[in-house]
Write a protein that holds these residues in place. Structure first.
Motif, short mmCIF file in Angstrom:
data_model
loop_
_atom_site.label_atom_id
_atom_site.label_comp_id
_atom_site.label_asym_id
_atom_site.label_seq_id
_atom_site.Cartn_x
_atom_site.Cartn_y
_atom_site.Cartn_z
N GLU A 96 3.96 10.06 -1.03
CA GLU A 96 4.89 11.11 -1.48
C GLU A 96 6.31 10.59 -1.68
O GLU A 96 7.16 11.28 -2.24
CB GLU A 96 4.91 12.26 -0.46
N TRP A 97 6.59 9.39 -1.20
CA TRP A 97 7.94 8.83 -1.32
C TRP A 97 8.32 8.66 -2.79
O TRP A 97 7.54 8.17 -3.60
CB TRP A 97 8.01 7.49 -0.61
N ALA A 117 0.86 -1.18 0.00
CA ALA A 117 0.00 0.00 0.00
C ALA A 117 0.89 1.23 0.00
O ALA A 117 2.05 1.18 0.43
CB ALA A 117 -0.91 0.00 1.22
N PRO A 118 0.39 2.37 -0.46
CA PRO A 118 1.22 3.57 -0.48
C PRO A 118 1.77 3.96 0.89
O PRO A 118 2.90 4.44 0.99
CB PRO A 118 0.27 4.64 -1.02
N ASP A 119 0.97 3.79 1.95
CA ASP A 119 1.41 4.10 3.30
C ASP A 119 1.77 2.81 4.03
O ASP A 119 0.93 1.91 4.17
CB ASP A 119 0.31 4.82 4.10
N GLY A 120 3.02 2.71 4.47
CA GLY A 120 3.42 1.49 5.18
C GLY A 120 4.91 1.37 5.32
O GLY A 120 5.68 2.30 5.00
N ALA A 157 13.75 -4.84 12.74
CA ALA A 157 13.01 -3.76 13.40
C ALA A 157 13.49 -2.42 12.88
O ALA A 157 14.58 -2.30 12.34
CB ALA A 157 13.21 -3.83 14.91
N ASP A 158 12.64 -1.41 13.07
CA ASP A 158 12.96 -0.01 12.77
C ASP A 158 13.18 0.24 11.29
O ASP A 158 14.11 0.94 10.88
CB ASP A 158 14.18 0.44 13.59
N GLU A 159 12.29 -0.30 10.46
CA GLU A 159 12.38 0.00 9.03
C GLU A 159 11.76 1.37 8.74
O GLU A 159 10.97 1.90 9.52
CB GLU A 159 11.66 -1.07 8.21
N ASP A 160 12.11 1.94 7.60
CA ASP A 160 11.52 3.21 7.17
C ASP A 160 10.02 3.06 6.97
O ASP A 160 9.53 2.03 6.48
CB ASP A 160 12.16 3.66 5.85
N GLN A 161 9.28 4.12 7.32
CA GLN A 161 7.84 4.19 7.05
C GLN A 161 7.61 5.20 5.93
O GLN A 161 8.09 6.34 6.00
CB GLN A 161 7.09 4.60 8.31
N ALA A 163 16.51 -0.74 8.37
CA ALA A 163 16.16 -1.72 9.40
C ALA A 163 17.40 -2.40 9.97
O ALA A 163 18.38 -2.66 9.26
CB ALA A 163 15.22 -2.76 8.83
N TYR A 164 17.32 -2.73 11.26
CA TYR A 164 18.30 -3.60 11.91
C TYR A 164 17.89 -5.05 11.66
O TYR A 164 16.70 -5.38 11.68
CB TYR A 164 18.37 -3.32 13.41
N PHE A 165 18.88 -5.94 11.48
CA PHE A 165 18.56 -7.33 11.10
C PHE A 165 19.47 -8.32 11.80
O PHE A 165 20.52 -7.98 12.32
CB PHE A 165 18.68 -7.50 9.58
#
Length: 323
Positions: A279-280, A195-198, A271-275, A254-256
């Motif tokens: 507009e991206w 989806a566009p937002d995620g 964890a901590d991936e870009d949201q 993200a950390y992996f």
């Protein structure tokens, strides 16, 4: 209307007893089992099924041996299912049936994977996560950051496949299900979100010069960077082998931590991936070691000493012997 994320995955394996221990150590809850199938759940109800290689009724395989046979994506309503069913009605292996009391549709994607959609069975959860103090934002006051003894994954966050034709396969997900591009390796790799937002990606498709087709890895979302470390250390203590990590991806931020998986491919805590939003603007990268990982520990960390494995030289020997 859009796809919400991964609702269920189905592995096949020739060693269910080992997989039973493996996924329990990983932090999943075993909900039921039979002689030829194991059913696990993540915290939010996302399901992980591990079936015997010869179990009847499984979708066709895209590669030999242990691997993923099926990815089930969740949608919001039956109206969504009607719309997607119309989009894929002429696709190979079109599927529209009742499974476990609910409607499920699907087909075979251009890479040979069984793709399914259903009204999502996942549920919202509220959990504590570690806050991060930065120079500008002190989100954690009078409170130490968490230390996790093990991980309990929230859900299956993304899947990654080697594909024979990245353009055709990415177009299939874009045109039929509305997936959008996040970033890419031109004509080589497609990072896509449903989806566009995620989050940065729910699906990554990678085309190798060899033409290899199959599973690369399945990634499980955990709360924060501390759970990546705590989960990885616990898994290491249990004797499972690191492939690479811990580390950090520069493309998704993200950390992996990756481990080898007896059910096929690799398995990842992250964890901590870009949201991202609509507009991206997708970026292009040339693949390489420093694009894959900004930094990474080769061979992992020893779960008992909490130090890097296989460190050579006098200083490394000192670090691994001192506790």
């Amino acid at each position: 209307m859009s796809v919400l994320g991964i609702d269920q995955i189905t592995y096949v394996s020739d060693d269910l007893p080992t997989c039973r221990t493996f996924f329990a150590d990983w932090g999943l809850t075993l909900k039921s089992e039979a002689a030829d199938v194991l059913n696990f759940e993540c915290l939010n109800g996302c399901r992980v099924v591990v079936a015997a290689l010869d179990k009847p009724g499984l979708p066709p395989a895209m590669e030999e041996g242990p691997t993923l046979r099926e990815v089930v994506w969740g949608v919001e309503s039956n109206t969504d299912l009607d719309r997607y069913a119309a989009a894929i009605a002429k696709a190979p292996g079109f599927f529209d049936a009742t499974v476990e009391g609910a409607r499920r549709i699907g087909c075979i994607d251009p890479n040979g994977l069984a793709v399914r959609l259903q009204v999502s069975r996942k549920h919202a959860i509220e959990i504590d996560c570690g806050a991060m103090n930065t120079w500008n934002d002190k989100a954690r006051i009078n409170q130490p950051a968490p230390i996790y003894e093990r991980a309990t994954p929230i859900e299956v966050g993304h899947v990654v496949f080697f594909v024979t034709d990245v353009l055709a396969t990415s177009a299939f997900y874009r045109d039929n299900f509305g997936f959008v591009s996040s970033d890419s390796y031109p004509n080589r790799g497609a990072f896509m979100r449903c989806a566009p937002d995620g989050g940065h990606h729910d699906l990554f498709l990678l085309q190798l010069p060899s033409g290899k087709r199959g599973l690369n890895h399945v990634a499980f979302t955990v709360r924060d960077i501390h759970e990546v470390f705590g989960g990885g250390l616990h898994f290491s203590r249990r004797g499972w082998e690191t492939q690479l990590g811990p580390g950090r991806h520069p493309v998704s931020s993200a950390y992996f931590w990756y481990f080898k998986n007896p059910a096929g491919g690799l398995i990842e805590y992250y964890a901590d991936e870009d949201q991202l939003t609509a507009e991206w603007q997708p970026r292009e990268f040339e693949p390489g070691p420093t694009v894959f990982a900004e930094w990474a520990v080769d061979g992992g960390l020893d779960g008992n000493t909490r130090r890097q494995k296989n460190v050579e030289g006098p200083q490394g020997k000192f670090l691994t012997e001192k506790k």
